[in-house]
Motif scaffolding. Structure first.
Motif, PDB file in Angstrom:
ATOM      1  N   GLU A 195      -4.853   3.699   1.879  1.00 34.16           N
ATOM      2  CA  GLU A 195      -5.206   3.220   0.486  1.00 34.16           C
ATOM      3  C   GLU A 195      -6.151   4.849   0.099  1.00 34.16           C
ATOM      4  O   GLU A 195      -5.989   5.015  -1.537  1.00 34.16           O
ATOM      5  CB  GLU A 195      -5.941   1.964   1.018  1.00 34.16           C
ATOM      6  CG  GLU A 195      -6.290   1.677  -0.845  1.00 34.16           C
ATOM      7  CD  GLU A 195      -7.506   0.495  -0.572  1.00 34.16           C
ATOM      8  OE1 GLU A 195      -8.290  -0.225  -1.714  1.00 34.16           O
ATOM      9  OE2 GLU A 195      -8.244  -0.169   0.490  1.00 34.16           O
TER      10      GLU A 195
ATOM     11  N   CYS B 284       0.754  -1.399  -0.319  1.00 34.19           N
ATOM     12  CA  CYS B 284       0.068  -0.010   0.142  1.00 34.19           C
ATOM     13  C   CYS B 284       1.184   1.293  -0.209  1.00 34.19           C
ATOM     14  O   CYS B 284       0.843   1.825   0.916  1.00 34.19           O
ATOM     15  CB  CYS B 284      -0.405   0.142   1.407  1.00 34.19           C
ATOM     16  SG  CYS B 284      -2.129   1.298   1.351  1.00 34.19           S
TER      17      CYS B 284
ATOM     18  N   LEU C 155      -7.158   0.283  -4.384  1.00 31.82           N
ATOM     19  CA  LEU C 155      -5.708  -1.203  -4.579  1.00 31.82           C
ATOM     20  C   LEU C 155      -6.099  -2.343  -4.665  1.00 31.82           C
ATOM     21  O   LEU C 155      -6.604  -2.731  -3.787  1.00 31.82           O
ATOM     22  CB  LEU C 155      -4.247  -0.271  -3.563  1.00 31.82           C
ATOM     23  CG  LEU C 155      -4.354   1.463  -4.083  1.00 31.82           C
ATOM     24  CD1 LEU C 155      -3.855   1.292  -2.814  1.00 31.82           C
ATOM     25  CD2 LEU C 155      -4.364   1.316  -5.097  1.00 31.82           C
TER      26      LEU C 155
ATOM     27  N   LEU D 180      -8.791   8.052 -11.579  1.00 35.10           N
ATOM     28  CA  LEU D 180     -10.372   7.008 -10.378  1.00 35.10           C
ATOM     29  C   LEU D 180     -11.368   7.378 -10.873  1.00 35.10           C
ATOM     30  O   LEU D 180     -12.381   8.134 -11.572  1.00 35.10           O
ATOM     31  CB  LEU D 180      -8.765   8.088  -9.303  1.00 35.10           C
ATOM     32  CG  LEU D 180     -10.011   7.970  -7.825  1.00 35.10           C
ATOM     33  CD1 LEU D 180      -9.908   6.793  -7.114  1.00 35.10           C
ATOM     34  CD2 LEU D 180      -9.569   9.985  -6.780  1.00 35.10           C
TER      35      LEU D 180
ATOM     36  N   LEU E   8      -3.605   7.271  -1.220  1.00 33.70           N
ATOM     37  CA  LEU E   8      -2.949   6.912  -2.366  1.00 33.70           C
ATOM     38  C   LEU E   8      -3.856   6.924  -3.453  1.00 33.70           C
ATOM     39  O   LEU E   8      -3.799   7.251  -4.882  1.00 33.70           O
ATOM     40  CB  LEU E   8      -2.547   5.167  -2.234  1.00 33.70           C
ATOM     41  CG  LEU E   8      -1.480   5.714  -1.439  1.00 33.70           C
ATOM     42  CD1 LEU E   8      -0.782   3.970  -1.191  1.00 33.70           C
ATOM     43  CD2 LEU E   8      -0.219   6.274  -1.836  1.00 33.70           C
ATOM     44  N   LEU E   9      -5.104   6.386  -3.481  1.00 36.29           N
ATOM     45  CA  LEU E   9      -5.806   6.467  -4.613  1.00 36.29           C
ATOM     46  C   LEU E   9      -6.164   7.498  -5.447  1.00 36.29           C
ATOM     47  O   LEU E   9      -6.192   7.879  -6.772  1.00 36.29           O
ATOM     48  CB  LEU E   9      -7.312   5.621  -4.325  1.00 36.29           C
ATOM     49  CG  LEU E   9      -7.414   3.838  -4.108  1.00 36.29           C
ATOM     50  CD1 LEU E   9      -8.611   3.944  -3.636  1.00 36.29           C
ATOM     51  CD2 LEU E   9      -7.703   3.459  -5.529  1.00 36.29           C
TER      52      LEU E   9
ATOM     53  N   CYS F  80       1.913   2.932  -3.461  1.00 35.73           N
ATOM     54  CA  CYS F  80       1.657   3.118  -4.235  1.00 35.73           C
ATOM     55  C   CYS F  80       0.254   3.105  -4.996  1.00 35.73           C
ATOM     56  O   CYS F  80      -0.496   2.660  -4.577  1.00 35.73           O
ATOM     57  CB  CYS F  80       3.623   2.281  -5.938  1.00 35.73           C
ATOM     58  SG  CYS F  80       2.587   0.657  -6.128  1.00 35.73           S
ATOM     59  N   THR F  81       0.174   3.272  -6.573  1.00 40.10           N
ATOM     60  CA  THR F  81      -0.860   3.048  -7.367  1.00 40.10           C
ATOM     61  C   THR F  81      -0.734   1.777  -8.013  1.00 40.10           C
ATOM     62  O   THR F  81      -2.057   2.055  -9.078  1.00 40.10           O
ATOM     63  CB  THR F  81      -2.156   4.655  -7.896  1.00 40.10           C
ATOM     64  OG1 THR F  81      -1.162   4.708  -8.694  1.00 40.10           O
ATOM     65  CG2 THR F  81      -1.976   5.176  -6.498  1.00 40.10           C
TER      66      THR F  81
ATOM     67  N   HIS G  55      -3.843  -0.683  -9.119  1.00 41.76           N
ATOM     68  CA  HIS G  55      -5.365   0.262  -8.873  1.00 41.76           C
ATOM     69  C   HIS G  55      -6.182  -0.643 -10.166  1.00 41.76           C
ATOM     70  O   HIS G  55      -6.032  -1.379 -11.186  1.00 41.76           O
ATOM     71  CB  HIS G  55      -5.399   1.790  -9.575  1.00 41.76           C
ATOM     72  CG  HIS G  55      -6.020   2.139  -9.758  1.00 41.76           C
ATOM     73  ND1 HIS G  55      -6.596   3.033 -11.021  1.00 41.76           N
ATOM     74  CD2 HIS G  55      -7.791   2.529  -8.886  1.00 41.76           C
ATOM     75  CE1 HIS G  55      -7.886   3.581 -10.713  1.00 41.76           C
ATOM     76  NE2 HIS G  55      -9.060   3.447  -9.861  1.00 41.76           N
TER      77      HIS G  55
ATOM     78  N   ALA H  95      -3.684   8.079  -8.496  1.00 46.62           N
ATOM     79  CA  ALA H  95      -4.657   6.639  -9.205  1.00 46.62           C
ATOM     80  C   ALA H  95      -5.102   7.595 -10.885  1.00 46.62           C
ATOM     81  O   ALA H  95      -5.714   8.536 -10.831  1.00 46.62           O
ATOM     82  CB  ALA H  95      -5.498   5.769  -8.963  1.00 46.62           C
TER      83      ALA H  95
ATOM     84  N   SER I 213      -1.089   2.777 -15.701  1.00 45.04           N
ATOM     85  CA  SER I 213      -0.850   2.873 -14.179  1.00 45.04           C
ATOM     86  C   SER I 213      -0.106   3.986 -14.633  1.00 45.04           C
ATOM     87  O   SER I 213       0.716   5.103 -15.642  1.00 45.04           O
ATOM     88  CB  SER I 213      -0.347   1.815 -13.275  1.00 45.04           C
ATOM     89  OG  SER I 213       0.959   1.384 -14.185  1.00 45.04           O
TER      90      SER I 213
ATOM     91  N   SER J  16     -12.924   2.968  -7.112  1.00 42.86           N
ATOM     92  CA  SER J  16     -11.752   2.333  -7.817  1.00 42.86           C
ATOM     93  C   SER J  16     -11.198   1.815  -5.859  1.00 42.86           C
ATOM     94  O   SER J  16     -11.204   1.947  -4.717  1.00 42.86           O
ATOM     95  CB  SER J  16     -10.715   2.898  -7.433  1.00 42.86           C
ATOM     96  OG  SER J  16     -10.935   3.729  -9.126  1.00 42.86           O
TER      97      SER J  16
END
Length: 113
Positions: free
Chosen positions: A69, A46, A85, A79, A72-73, A48-49, A52, A76, A104, A83
């Protein structure tokens, strides 16, 4: 046993896929175990994205997302309100239909189409 249905993705899963998974398994692990090579640059911690996914059906059956999360989203690519992860989304008891976004962050940087 719930099923994950993967909508076609040009590079990662051109034909789409459908397979049964165990309740309690992350979507990312399930995809990797069934030869859908979704990116997971942070090795599923958890951070990076790149993993996704968009949950088209079965969103409410997943575990709740954490604040980390959700933060981070926001970064993304593509998005949407449903969405997640895939490394953090844990399969419940219902079937899930997922879409892997066309890009991505890593795919855009590395010049993939």
């Amino acid at each position: 046993m719930p099923q994950i249905i993967v909508l076609p993705h040009v590079e990662l899963c051109p034909e789409g896929a459908a397979f049964e998974v165990n309740t309690g398994e992350s979507i990312c692990n399930a995809l990797l175990d069934h030869d859908v090579d979704i990116e997971h640059a942070c090795d599923q911690v958890c951070a990076c994205t790149t993993c996704h996914v968009i949950i088209r059906e079965g969103f409410k059956s997943l575990n709740a997302s954490s604040d980390q999360e959700d933060d981070l989203l926001d970064k993304a690519w593509g998005l949407e309100p449903n969405s997640r992860l895939s490394c953090q989304a844990v399969v419940g008891t219902e079937d899930i239909v997922i879409e892997i976004p066309k890009y991505s962050i890593n795919m855009a940087k590395e010049g993939h189409r």
